[in-house]
Design a protein around this motif. Structure first.
Motif, PDB file in Angstrom:
ATOM      1  N   ALA A 209      69.570 -53.333 -19.906  1.00 61.66           N
ATOM      2  CA  ALA A 209      69.250 -52.245 -18.985  1.00 61.66           C
ATOM      3  C   ALA A 209      69.406 -50.886 -19.660  1.00 61.66           C
ATOM      4  CB  ALA A 209      70.153 -52.321 -17.754  1.00 61.66           C
ATOM      5  N   LEU A 210      70.449 -50.733 -20.448  1.00 61.89           N
ATOM      6  CA  LEU A 210      70.675 -49.456 -21.126  1.00 61.89           C
ATOM      7  C   LEU A 210      69.613 -49.209 -22.195  1.00 61.89           C
ATOM      8  CD1 LEU A 210      74.560 -49.526 -21.456  1.00 61.89           C
ATOM      9  CD2 LEU A 210      73.210 -48.006 -20.019  1.00 61.89           C
ATOM     10  N   LYS A 211      69.182 -50.264 -22.860  1.00 61.43           N
ATOM     11  CA  LYS A 211      68.137 -50.109 -23.872  1.00 61.43           C
ATOM     12  C   LYS A 211      66.827 -49.646 -23.238  1.00 61.43           C
ATOM     13  CE  LYS A 211      67.865 -53.722 -26.660  1.00 61.43           C
ATOM     14  NZ  LYS A 211      68.001 -55.142 -27.050  1.00 61.43           N
ATOM     15  N   MET A 212      66.567 -50.151 -22.030  1.00 60.72           N
ATOM     16  CA  MET A 212      65.310 -49.817 -21.367  1.00 60.72           C
ATOM     17  C   MET A 212      65.383 -48.524 -20.565  1.00 60.72           C
ATOM     18  SD  MET A 212      64.364 -53.676 -20.023  1.00 60.72           S
ATOM     19  CE  MET A 212      62.936 -53.144 -19.073  1.00 60.72           C
ATOM     20  N   TYR A 213      66.518 -48.323 -19.882  1.00 62.97           N
ATOM     21  CA  TYR A 213      66.592 -47.223 -18.904  1.00 62.97           C
ATOM     22  C   TYR A 213      67.737 -46.250 -19.143  1.00 62.97           C
ATOM     23  CZ  TYR A 213      63.677 -50.599 -16.379  1.00 62.97           C
ATOM     24  OH  TYR A 213      62.697 -51.477 -16.018  1.00 62.97           O
ATOM     25  N   GLY A 214      68.465 -46.416 -20.241  1.00 62.07           N
ATOM     26  CA  GLY A 214      69.640 -45.589 -20.480  1.00 62.07           C
ATOM     27  C   GLY A 214      69.362 -44.093 -20.452  1.00 62.07           C
ATOM     28  N   HIS A 215      68.175 -43.697 -20.882  1.00 67.98           N
ATOM     29  CA  HIS A 215      67.830 -42.275 -20.950  1.00 67.98           C
ATOM     30  C   HIS A 215      67.587 -41.660 -19.583  1.00 67.98           C
ATOM     31  CE1 HIS A 215      64.000 -44.407 -20.686  1.00 67.98           C
ATOM     32  NE2 HIS A 215      63.446 -43.289 -20.269  1.00 67.98           N
ATOM     33  N   MET A 216      67.445 -42.498 -18.539  1.00 71.52           N
ATOM     34  CA  MET A 216      67.124 -41.961 -17.224  1.00 71.52           C
ATOM     35  C   MET A 216      68.154 -42.316 -16.156  1.00 71.52           C
ATOM     36  SD  MET A 216      63.903 -44.578 -16.762  1.00 71.52           S
ATOM     37  CE  MET A 216      63.151 -43.677 -15.450  1.00 71.52           C
ATOM     38  N   ILE A 217      69.258 -42.939 -16.571  1.00 72.66           N
ATOM     39  CA  ILE A 217      70.284 -43.352 -15.614  1.00 72.66           C
ATOM     40  C   ILE A 217      71.188 -42.182 -15.259  1.00 72.66           C
ATOM     41  CG2 ILE A 217      72.355 -44.780 -15.328  1.00 72.66           C
ATOM     42  CD1 ILE A 217      70.969 -46.930 -17.007  1.00 72.66           C
ATOM     43  N   HIS A 218      71.468 -42.024 -13.973  1.00 75.02           N
ATOM     44  CA  HIS A 218      72.475 -41.066 -13.507  1.00 75.02           C
ATOM     45  C   HIS A 218      73.805 -41.830 -13.411  1.00 75.02           C
ATOM     46  CE1 HIS A 218      69.431 -38.053 -12.634  1.00 75.02           C
ATOM     47  NE2 HIS A 218      68.730 -38.988 -12.009  1.00 75.02           N
ATOM     48  N   PHE A 219      74.645 -41.668 -14.408  1.00 70.51           N
ATOM     49  CA  PHE A 219      75.827 -42.506 -14.501  1.00 70.51           C
ATOM     50  C   PHE A 219      76.862 -42.220 -13.418  1.00 70.51           C
ATOM     51  CE2 PHE A 219      73.962 -43.120 -18.678  1.00 70.51           C
ATOM     52  CZ  PHE A 219      74.122 -44.488 -18.849  1.00 70.51           C
ATOM     53  N   GLU A 220      76.769 -41.068 -12.770  1.00 70.59           N
ATOM     54  CA  GLU A 220      77.685 -40.788 -11.675  1.00 70.59           C
ATOM     55  C   GLU A 220      77.420 -41.688 -10.464  1.00 70.59           C
ATOM     56  OE1 GLU A 220      74.345 -37.684 -11.439  1.00 70.59           O
ATOM     57  OE2 GLU A 220      75.528 -38.688 -12.981  1.00 70.59           O
ATOM     58  N   ASP A 221      76.250 -42.339 -10.438  1.00 70.64           N
ATOM     59  CA  ASP A 221      75.907 -43.238  -9.334  1.00 70.64           C
ATOM     60  C   ASP A 221      76.245 -44.691  -9.642  1.00 70.64           C
ATOM     61  OD1 ASP A 221      74.783 -41.000  -8.101  1.00 70.64           O
ATOM     62  OD2 ASP A 221      72.773 -41.426  -8.881  1.00 70.64           O
ATOM     63  N   ILE A 222      76.729 -44.968 -10.862  1.00 75.21           N
ATOM     64  CA  ILE A 222      76.987 -46.331 -11.305  1.00 75.21           C
ATOM     65  C   ILE A 222      78.453 -46.694 -11.067  1.00 75.21           C
ATOM     66  CG2 ILE A 222      76.941 -47.929 -13.252  1.00 75.21           C
ATOM     67  CD1 ILE A 222      74.174 -46.962 -12.473  1.00 75.21           C
ATOM     68  N   ILE A 223      78.693 -47.836 -10.427  1.00 77.57           N
ATOM     69  CA  ILE A 223      80.042 -48.348 -10.196  1.00 77.57           C
ATOM     70  C   ILE A 223      80.142 -49.714 -10.865  1.00 77.57           C
ATOM     71  CG2 ILE A 223      81.803 -48.924  -8.494  1.00 77.57           C
ATOM     72  CD1 ILE A 223      80.934 -46.036  -8.282  1.00 77.57           C
ATOM     73  N   PHE A 224      81.065 -49.844 -11.812  1.00 76.39           N
ATOM     74  CA  PHE A 224      81.230 -51.087 -12.554  1.00 76.39           C
ATOM     75  C   PHE A 224      82.209 -51.986 -11.800  1.00 76.39           C
ATOM     76  CE2 PHE A 224      81.747 -52.878 -17.086  1.00 76.39           C
ATOM     77  CZ  PHE A 224      80.480 -53.447 -17.048  1.00 76.39           C
TER      78      PHE A 224
END
Length: 229
Positions: free
Chosen positions: A100-115
Motif C-alpha cells: 500500500a505504501l509503495k502504491m499510495y504512500g505519496h498521497m496518504i494522510h497519515f493523521e487519518d491512519i490508526i494502526f
C-alpha cells in the motif's frame, strides 16, 4: 476532530452483507460511538463505496478497517490498518502495508491512519483461516502480545478478535493489565446487553458486528453499556 479514546462502543458493518435502510438507520441513530466498515470475504471497492454513502447520511464517525488494498476508498474519517500479530504469514504483519505504501504512500494522510495490533483467537473463524493465525495461545502468550503492543510497538490499539465466539474474560483481563497507553478493543460473540456489559467492564471498546445481522433489537440494546461507562 474525533477522539477514538472516547469510543466505548462500535458497530462493525460488513460491506458484503445486506442491511435494510430501516436497520441501518437504527444502527446509525443509536448510542454507538462510531461505525466501522470491514470484513474478510468479498470486500470490494463497489460495496465499500455503497455502504459508506449510506452511512454518511448520519452524523457519526466512520472508519474503514482495511482488509485489502483494492477496497480502500477516500471519504472516511479514519483508516484502521490491522497487523495480525499472531499470523504465521508476514503478509498479514506488514506485507499488505508495504504494498500500500509503495502504491499510495505519496498521497496518504497519515493523521487519518490508526494502526491496530490484532490477536485472532477463534481457530474456526474466517479471519483466522485467511490470515493463517496461530490461535493455540495460552494466557501468557496473550499477555506477551499485550506487552509487545503497548511497550515495544507502542500501538494505539490492541484488538482481541474472537470473531463469532465469546472470549475468555480472564485472558482479556490479563491483556488489559499490561496496557497503559494502548487502547483495548474486544470483538466476538456479543449477543446481548449482558454479554456486552461483561466485556465492556474490562475492554476499553467493544465491537458489535454479527448481532446487527442476527437480531437488530438486541444489537441496539448493547449500546446501553455507555450509560455505565
Amino acid at each position: 476532530m474525533y477522539d477514538i479514546k472516547q469510543w466505548h462502543h462500535i458497530f462493525k458493518l460488513d460491506p458484503a452483507k445486506p442491511i435494510s435502510d430501516a436497520d441501518l438507520e437504527k444502527v446509525c441513530m443509536s448510542q454507538t460511538d462510531a461505525i466501522m466498515i470491514g470484513g474478510t470475504d468479498n470486500v470490494t471497492e463497489d460495496n465499500v463505496l455503497h455502504l459508506m454513502s449510506r452511512v454518511r447520511r448520519y452524523p457519526l464517525p466512520l472508519a474503514l478497517e482495511i482488509s485489502n488494498i483494492e477496497s480502500v476508498v477516500p471519504g472516511f474519517d479514519f483508516y484502521f490498518v490491522p497487523t495480525v500479530m499472531n499470523s504465521t504469514d508476514v503478509t498479514y504483519h506488514n506485507g499488505l502495508l508495504l504494498e500500500a505504501l509503495k502504491m499510495y504512500g505519496h498521497m496518504i494522510h497519515f493523521e487519518d491512519i490508526i494502526f491496530e495490533g490484532y490477536v485472532v483467537l477463534n481457530a474456526e473463524s474466517k479471519v483466522a483461516r485467511h490470515t493463517k493465525a496461530n490461535t493455540t495461545l495460552v494466557t501468557e502468550d496473550i499477555e506477551a502480545y499485550a506487552q509487545m503492543a503497548n511497550d515495544m510497538y507502542r500501538l494505539p490499539i490492541l484488538y482481541l478478535e474472537y470473531s463469532g465466539t465469546k472470549g475468555s474474560l480472564e485472558d482479556i483481563q490479563a491483556a488489559k493489565s499490561h496496557l497503559n497507553t494502548t487502547q483495548l478493543f474486544y470483538g466476538g460473540g456479543i449477543d446481548s446487553y449482558e454479554s456486552a456489559q461483561s466485556f465492556a467492564s474490562i475492554a476499553d471498546t467493544i465491537i458489535v458486528g454479527n448481532l446487527v445481522y442476527e437480531n437488530i433489537k438486541k444489537a441496539i440494546q448493547t449500546t446501553k453499556i455507555k450509560e455505565r461507562t
